[in-house]
Enzyme design. Sequence first.
Site, mmCIF file in Angstrom:
data_model
loop_
_atom_site.group_PDB
_atom_site.id
_atom_site.type_symbol
_atom_site.label_atom_id
_atom_site.label_comp_id
_atom_site.label_asym_id
_atom_site.label_seq_id
_atom_site.Cartn_x
_atom_site.Cartn_y
_atom_site.Cartn_z
ATOM 1 C CD GLU A 1 10.416 -11.216 -7.535
ATOM 2 O OE1 GLU A 1 11.632 -10.999 -7.490
ATOM 3 O OE2 GLU A 1 9.617 -10.749 -6.714
ATOM 4 C CD1 TRP B 1 0.304 -6.483 -2.635
ATOM 5 C CD2 TRP B 1 0.084 -6.813 -0.427
ATOM 6 N NE1 TRP B 1 0.705 -7.772 -2.353
ATOM 7 C CE2 TRP B 1 0.581 -8.000 -1.012
ATOM 8 C CE3 TRP B 1 -0.132 -6.795 0.937
ATOM 9 C CZ2 TRP B 1 0.867 -9.138 -0.273
ATOM 10 C CZ3 TRP B 1 0.157 -7.932 1.682
ATOM 11 C CH2 TRP B 1 0.642 -9.089 1.077
ATOM 12 N NE ARG C 1 4.532 1.989 -0.013
ATOM 13 C CZ ARG C 1 5.505 1.708 0.823
ATOM 14 N NH1 ARG C 1 6.765 1.862 0.445
ATOM 15 N NH2 ARG C 1 5.258 1.291 2.042
ATOM 16 C CB CYS D 1 -0.943 0.085 1.182
ATOM 17 S SG CYS D 1 -2.144 -1.239 1.255
ATOM 18 C CG ASN E 1 1.412 1.052 4.188
ATOM 19 O OD1 ASN E 1 1.166 -0.139 4.053
ATOM 20 N ND2 ASN E 1 2.642 1.523 4.255
ATOM 21 N N GLY E 2 -0.883 -0.584 6.210
ATOM 22 C CA GLY E 2 -0.566 -1.362 7.410
ATOM 23 C C GLY E 2 -1.714 -2.297 7.751
ATOM 24 C CD GLU F 1 17.603 -12.613 -6.359
ATOM 25 O OE1 GLU F 1 17.057 -13.090 -5.353
ATOM 26 O OE2 GLU F 1 17.158 -11.616 -6.945
ATOM 27 C CG HIS G 1 21.007 -35.583 -1.135
ATOM 28 N ND1 HIS G 1 21.476 -36.796 -0.658
ATOM 29 C CD2 HIS G 1 22.105 -34.813 -1.350
ATOM 30 C CE1 HIS G 1 22.805 -36.756 -0.575
ATOM 31 N NE2 HIS G 1 23.206 -35.560 -0.993
ATOM 32 C CE LYS H 1 14.375 -11.158 -8.628
ATOM 33 N NZ LYS H 1 14.815 -10.356 -7.514
ATOM 34 C CE LYS I 1 11.860 -2.496 -5.081
ATOM 35 N NZ LYS I 1 12.643 -3.575 -5.714
HETATM 36 C C1 AGP Z 1 12.668 -9.394 -4.601
HETATM 37 O O1 AGP Z 1 12.616 -9.432 -5.985
HETATM 38 C C2 AGP Z 1 11.398 -9.320 -3.929
HETATM 39 N N1 AGP Z 1 10.625 -8.244 -4.391
HETATM 40 C C3 AGP Z 1 11.395 -9.529 -2.415
HETATM 41 O O2 AGP Z 1 11.803 -10.835 -2.196
HETATM 42 C C4 AGP Z 1 12.245 -8.583 -1.537
HETATM 43 O O3 AGP Z 1 13.604 -8.821 -1.757
HETATM 44 C C5 AGP Z 1 11.888 -8.809 -0.070
HETATM 45 O O4 AGP Z 1 10.536 -8.498 0.121
HETATM 46 C C6 AGP Z 1 12.743 -8.004 0.882
HETATM 47 O O5 AGP Z 1 12.648 -6.642 0.638
HETATM 48 P P1 AGP Z 1 13.701 -5.626 1.260
HETATM 49 O O6 AGP Z 1 15.015 -5.907 0.639
HETATM 50 O O7 AGP Z 1 13.169 -4.282 0.922
HETATM 51 O O8 AGP Z 1 13.720 -5.880 2.736
#
Ligand code: AGP
Length: 598
Positions: free
Chosen positions: A478, A76, A28, A2, A102-103, A471, A494, A475, A593
Site C-alpha cells: 500500500e 475520495w 480520508r 471523503c 461523504n458516502g 500484514e 503449494h 504494508k 484511511k
Molecule cells: C491499513 O493500512 C489500511 N489502511 C486498511 O487496510 C484498513 O486497515 C482497513 O480499511 C480497515 O480499517 P478499520 O480498521 O478502520 O476498519
Amino acid sequence: MCGIIGCVGRGDDTLDTLVHGLSKLEYRGYDSAGIALAGNGSIQIRKRAGELDRLEEALGSENDLSGTIGIGHTRWSTHGPPTDENAHPHADCTGSIAVVHNGIIENYQSLRDELEADGHEFESDTDTEVVPHLVEAELDAGASPDEAFRAAIDRLEGSFAIACVLDDSGSVFVARNDSPLVLGLGEEETYLASDVPAFREFTDQVVYLSDGEFAELWADGWRVTDASGDRIEKSIETISWDPEDTGKSGYDHFMLKEIHEQPRALRQCLRGRVNELEGDVTVPELDDLELERVHLVAAGTSYHAAVYGSQLLCAAGIPAQAHYAHEYAISPPPLENATVVGVSQSGETADTLAATREARRLGAETLALTNTVGSTMARECDKAFYIRSGPEIGVAATKTFAGQQTALNLLAEAATPGLGDRDLVSALRDLPGNVQEILDESDAEAVAEAYLDADAYFFIGRGLNFPVALEGALKMKEISYEHAEGFAAGELKHGPLALVTSKTPVLATVTGDGEFARKTIGNVKEVEARDAPVVAVTDRRSDVARYADHVLDVPGTHPRVAAILANVQLQLVSYHTAAKLGRSIDKPRNLAKSVTVE
Ligand code: AGP
C-alpha cells in the site's frame, strides 16, 4: 472516504478554519478539495482536483472571498474521475445552494433523470449533485430551507454525511446516514466534520450524530432533530486527546511518527488492565462477557489482527474464526451462540459495520474492538473495548495494528479468568520497552536499501507469525506500490514457490525455537535453494540467522508478544522502501484511511 467540514461563527477566520480542517481530513481522501462560503446573500465556491495544496494555491491568488458560514470537502472518488468539475461542493442551478457529501447515493441516477426532465442542469458526474437540485426543487415548491433540506434527504437511498448551505440563511444544515458526522461546540461558533481532528484545535466539546439524525448549526446554537423535525436530546462529550496529537511532531511522515508512538500507545492500551502481582488481566469493559465462541469480523490490517486474535482465542479453548467483514455481511456462518467482535481502527468501516449489523440482526451479542471513542461501531455494538492508540492519521495502519494485537491478548486473557498466563502478563509489561529497543536499533533501512530493485517481496510466517506476514505484505504494497504477498510459510511449496527468484526477497518471521520455527526454517532453505535473498526477522532462539542474508532482531519474549514486535520491524522495512522510492507515504494513491463505502 471523503471528509467534510463546516463552521459557523468564525468570522474573518472562516476560510482558514475550513482549510485547516481539510488538512486534518486529507487522510480520508485526496483526489480533490473544495470549499463554499456563504453569508453575504451569495455563495462562493472554489474547488480543485488534486491534493489540498492545489486548492490552497488557487485560494492564495484570490482576495475577494468572504463569508462567515462555510463548508468544505476532501474527496475520495466514487462517481466520476478526480476533476475540478467533480470536486465538491456542488451547487444547484441558481448557485444559491451548496452541498458537500461523504458516502454514496445509490438511487442518484433515477433522481438525476427526474430532475433533468424537470429542467435542472448538471455539471458533474457525481451522485452528490442531485442533492442541491433536490433542495432547489423543494424551495421552488414553497418549502422553508429547513423543510426543503429534510425533504431532499428523504429522497436519498444509500450512505451519506451531508452538509448544505444556502446563500440567504445564517446556518448550516446537516444529515447523517451510515457515514460519520460529529458536531463541535465552541464558545461562539459551531463546527461539523467527518472526524474530530478537523476542529479539535478550536474545541473539545462534541456531539456525535446517529443515523437518521439532522442538525442545524448557528454561530450561537445548534439543534438535532429527526426526519420530522422533532428535537432529539443529545449528550455533549469531551474529547480527551490534545490537538498536537494530530500533528507530525517533526517526523517526515505521520506513518513514521505513528510507528514511533507505539511504545506510548501500547502503554496506554495496557494501563490499568494488567495486574502484574496476580499475573492476570482486568478489563471492566469486558465484564459479563461470556465467550462461548467468537466470530471476528474486519477488513485490511484489522483483518490481520483478527486472524491473530482468532489464534489466541482458540489457544485459550474458545472456538474462534476471523472473517472478512464484507463476506460475513452477505453470508454469515451459523452463529451457534457466537459473540461477534468487530475489529476496526476507525469504527466506521462500512464493510465491518455491515457485518456487525447483520450479526445484531441475527441476534448475536456484539463487541466493538476499536480505537475510536464515539464511532458508529462503538455506539451500535453491545459493548466497546478501546485499544487507546490515539489518533492515527497515516493511511497505513501501524500503531493501531499493534494496539489491536495487544488488546486481543487482553480479550483472550479476560475471557479465561483463572487461567492467567503469568509469562504473558510480564511480556506485555515489557512490550513497550521492547518496541522502543527495536525502534532505536533497527537495521530495517539497510534492508530496504538492499532490495530496492526487487521484482516482488514475499513475507512468510507460521502460526501467530502468519498474520504478521499478511500484514507485512499489505504494508509494503500500500505504501511502496511494489508487488508483495504474505503466505503461511507451509503454503509456499503449494504454488507460490514458482514465483521465487533471485529478485524476490523473502522476509521470514521466525521466533522461538519450537516446531513452528524448525518448519519455517525448512521453508527458508527451500527459497534459499532457489536463489532468493532471505531476510530473517527473529529473536535468534533458532538458528535461522545462519540461512539469512539480513537479520532484523526482535528481543526474546513470549511467542504472542514476539509477533507484535516482529511486525514493527516489517513496518520499518516498508516505510524505508517507500521513502527511498519517493512514494506518497501518508496518502498512497487510490486509498483512503477510513473506507465508509461498501
Ligand atoms: C491499513 O493500512 C489500511 N489502511 C486498511 O487496510 C484498513 O486497515 C482497513 O480499511 C480497515 O480499517 P478499520 O480498521 O478502520 O476498519
